[in-house]
Design a protein around this motif. Structure first.
Motif, PDB file in Angstrom:
ATOM      1  N   LEU A 169       0.838  -1.208   0.000  1.00  0.00           N
ATOM      2  CA  LEU A 169       0.000   0.000   0.000  1.00  0.00           C
ATOM      3  C   LEU A 169       0.868   1.251   0.000  1.00  0.00           C
ATOM      4  CD1 LEU A 169      -2.654   1.612   0.294  1.00  0.00           C
ATOM      5  CD2 LEU A 169      -2.467   1.221   2.776  1.00  0.00           C
ATOM      6  N   GLU A 170       1.863   1.282   0.859  1.00  0.00           N
ATOM      7  CA  GLU A 170       2.727   2.458   0.968  1.00  0.00           C
ATOM      8  C   GLU A 170       3.468   2.740  -0.338  1.00  0.00           C
ATOM      9  OE1 GLU A 170       3.537   1.979   5.770  1.00  0.00           O
ATOM     10  OE2 GLU A 170       4.812   0.909   4.348  1.00  0.00           O
ATOM     11  N   MET A 171       3.945   1.694  -0.991  1.00  0.00           N
ATOM     12  CA  MET A 171       4.648   1.887  -2.264  1.00  0.00           C
ATOM     13  C   MET A 171       3.672   2.305  -3.363  1.00  0.00           C
ATOM     14  SD  MET A 171       7.720  -0.955  -2.225  1.00  0.00           S
ATOM     15  CE  MET A 171       6.698  -2.355  -1.854  1.00  0.00           C
ATOM     16  N   HIS A 172       2.461   1.811  -3.326  1.00  0.00           N
ATOM     17  CA  HIS A 172       1.424   2.243  -4.275  1.00  0.00           C
ATOM     18  C   HIS A 172       1.165   3.751  -4.124  1.00  0.00           C
ATOM     19  CE1 HIS A 172      -2.238   2.180  -6.671  1.00  0.00           C
ATOM     20  NE2 HIS A 172      -2.837   2.807  -5.670  1.00  0.00           N
ATOM     21  N   LEU A 173       1.300   4.243  -2.903  1.00  0.00           N
ATOM     22  CA  LEU A 173       1.060   5.665  -2.635  1.00  0.00           C
ATOM     23  C   LEU A 173       2.304   6.529  -2.820  1.00  0.00           C
ATOM     24  CD1 LEU A 173      -1.277   5.322   0.480  1.00  0.00           C
ATOM     25  CD2 LEU A 173      -1.931   5.832  -1.882  1.00  0.00           C
ATOM     26  N   GLY A 174       3.429   5.925  -3.269  1.00  0.00           N
ATOM     27  CA  GLY A 174       4.594   6.727  -3.615  1.00  0.00           C
ATOM     28  C   GLY A 174       5.866   6.458  -2.851  1.00  0.00           C
ATOM     29  N   SER A 185      -6.527   8.725  -0.525  1.00  0.00           N
ATOM     30  CA  SER A 185      -6.241   7.300  -0.699  1.00  0.00           C
ATOM     31  C   SER A 185      -7.431   6.424  -0.342  1.00  0.00           C
ATOM     32  CB  SER A 185      -5.046   6.887   0.163  1.00  0.00           C
ATOM     33  OG  SER A 185      -5.400   6.920   1.541  1.00  0.00           O
ATOM     34  N   GLY A 186      -8.382   6.996   0.392  1.00  0.00           N
ATOM     35  CA  GLY A 186      -9.519   6.222   0.876  1.00  0.00           C
ATOM     36  C   GLY A 186      -9.299   5.651   2.265  1.00  0.00           C
ATOM     37  N   TYR A 187      -8.104   5.794   2.801  1.00  0.00           N
ATOM     38  CA  TYR A 187      -7.809   5.242   4.128  1.00  0.00           C
ATOM     39  C   TYR A 187      -8.483   6.056   5.233  1.00  0.00           C
ATOM     40  CZ  TYR A 187      -5.250   3.365   8.108  1.00  0.00           C
ATOM     41  OH  TYR A 187      -4.933   2.791   9.305  1.00  0.00           O
ATOM     42  N   GLN A 228      13.120   1.051  -0.800  1.00  0.00           N
ATOM     43  CA  GLN A 228      14.121   1.331   0.233  1.00  0.00           C
ATOM     44  C   GLN A 228      13.473   2.008   1.443  1.00  0.00           C
ATOM     45  OE1 GLN A 228      17.379   3.819  -1.072  1.00  0.00           O
ATOM     46  NE2 GLN A 228      18.516   3.545   0.822  1.00  0.00           N
ATOM     47  N   GLU A 229      12.588   2.966   1.199  1.00  0.00           N
ATOM     48  CA  GLU A 229      11.885   3.615   2.310  1.00  0.00           C
ATOM     49  C   GLU A 229      10.971   2.620   3.027  1.00  0.00           C
ATOM     50  OE1 GLU A 229      11.243   8.210   0.936  1.00  0.00           O
ATOM     51  OE2 GLU A 229      10.103   6.671  -0.141  1.00  0.00           O
ATOM     52  N   ALA A 230      10.236   1.834   2.260  1.00  0.00           N
ATOM     53  CA  ALA A 230       9.289   0.881   2.840  1.00  0.00           C
ATOM     54  C   ALA A 230       9.989  -0.100   3.774  1.00  0.00           C
ATOM     55  CB  ALA A 230       8.548   0.139   1.744  1.00  0.00           C
ATOM     56  N   ASP A 231      11.226  -0.466   3.453  1.00  0.00           N
ATOM     57  CA  ASP A 231      11.968  -1.442   4.249  1.00  0.00           C
ATOM     58  C   ASP A 231      12.648  -0.846   5.475  1.00  0.00           C
ATOM     59  OD1 ASP A 231      11.256  -3.488   2.507  1.00  0.00           O
ATOM     60  OD2 ASP A 231      13.099  -3.314   1.321  1.00  0.00           O
ATOM     61  N   MET A 232      12.633   0.462   5.631  1.00  0.00           N
ATOM     62  CA  MET A 232      13.270   1.090   6.793  1.00  0.00           C
ATOM     63  C   MET A 232      12.605   0.614   8.086  1.00  0.00           C
ATOM     64  SD  MET A 232      13.852   4.972   5.356  1.00  0.00           S
ATOM     65  CE  MET A 232      14.529   5.583   6.891  1.00  0.00           C
ATOM     66  N   ARG A 263       9.037   7.365   7.451  1.00  0.00           N
ATOM     67  CA  ARG A 263       9.520   7.283   6.083  1.00  0.00           C
ATOM     68  C   ARG A 263       8.403   7.575   5.092  1.00  0.00           C
ATOM     69  NH1 ARG A 263       6.528   3.334   6.632  1.00  0.00           N
ATOM     70  NH2 ARG A 263       6.957   1.241   5.922  1.00  0.00           N
ATOM     71  N   GLY A 264       8.783   7.835   3.821  1.00  0.00           N
ATOM     72  CA  GLY A 264       7.813   8.039   2.754  1.00  0.00           C
ATOM     73  C   GLY A 264       7.176   9.420   2.743  1.00  0.00           C
ATOM     74  N   GLN A 265       7.956  10.432   2.446  1.00  0.00           N
ATOM     75  CA  GLN A 265       7.449  11.809   2.388  1.00  0.00           C
ATOM     76  C   GLN A 265       6.159  11.871   1.553  1.00  0.00           C
ATOM     77  OE1 GLN A 265       8.799  14.295   4.129  1.00  0.00           O
ATOM     78  NE2 GLN A 265       7.249  15.707   3.424  1.00  0.00           N
ATOM     79  N   GLY A 266       5.104  12.403   2.140  1.00  0.00           N
ATOM     80  CA  GLY A 266       3.821  12.576   1.452  1.00  0.00           C
ATOM     81  C   GLY A 266       2.858  11.420   1.621  1.00  0.00           C
ATOM     82  N   VAL A 267       3.353  10.235   1.960  1.00  0.00           N
ATOM     83  CA  VAL A 267       2.482   9.063   2.083  1.00  0.00           C
ATOM     84  C   VAL A 267       1.586   9.174   3.320  1.00  0.00           C
ATOM     85  CG1 VAL A 267       2.396   6.544   2.301  1.00  0.00           C
ATOM     86  CG2 VAL A 267       4.062   7.620   0.777  1.00  0.00           C
TER      87      VAL A 267
END
Length: 141
Positions: free
Chosen positions: A42-47, A74-76, A51-55, A60-64
């Motif tokens: 989900l996080e990678m789908h949102l940008g 995103s609907g979340y 590498q960030e996802a695995d931290m 992590r994940g600016q903007g997510v």
């Protein structure tokens, strides 16, 4: 606050005694508690990058985080229901959204953290399963 924010669950209760990833747990039949890996998808789908996802134990994940927040598109629609510590103390209502995954990490389990007004997403394995967090269910494929 249950009507507005839902309930908070310890990991064992959320998983309904299971230790299997993607367990139904307290979710309705045909749904399951998402794994750490499903959250990463989900996080990678949102940008977020892989590498960030695995931290580990980091924001992590600016903007997510913004996309997962209220009105983020995103609907979340994070509710920021806060948490309950293992001592029965409730805190951080309207500030943090803590969500269990179905993935254990030693004596703990992976969780996601969203903070109101913060653009990133936390991925942590540091709180014990006796804390109570929100749970989101994912429909089985």
């Amino acid at each position: 606050n249950e009507g507005a924010y839902g309930r908070l669950y310890t990991w064992d209760v959320a998983m309904n005694g299971s230790i299997q990833e993607k367990a139904t747990g307290i979710c309705p039949v045909g749904w399951h508690i998402p794994s750490d890996g499903e959250w990463k998808i989900l996080e990678m789908h949102l940008g977020m990058t892989q590498q960030e996802a695995d931290m580990v134990n980091a924001w992590r994940g600016q903007g997510v985080g913004t996309k997962l927040g209220k009105g983020g598109g995103s609907g979340y629609e994070a509710l920021y229901a806060g948490r309950m510590t293992g001592y029965g103390t409730y805190s951080l209502l309207n500030q943090y959204e803590y969500v269990w995954t179905s993935t254990e990490y030693g004596e703990n389990a992976w969780r996601r953290c969203l903070e109101s007004g913060v653009t990133t997403v936390g991925r942590w394995n540091t709180f014990p399963k006796t804390y109570a967090f929100s749970v989101r269910c994912v429909k089985n494929k």
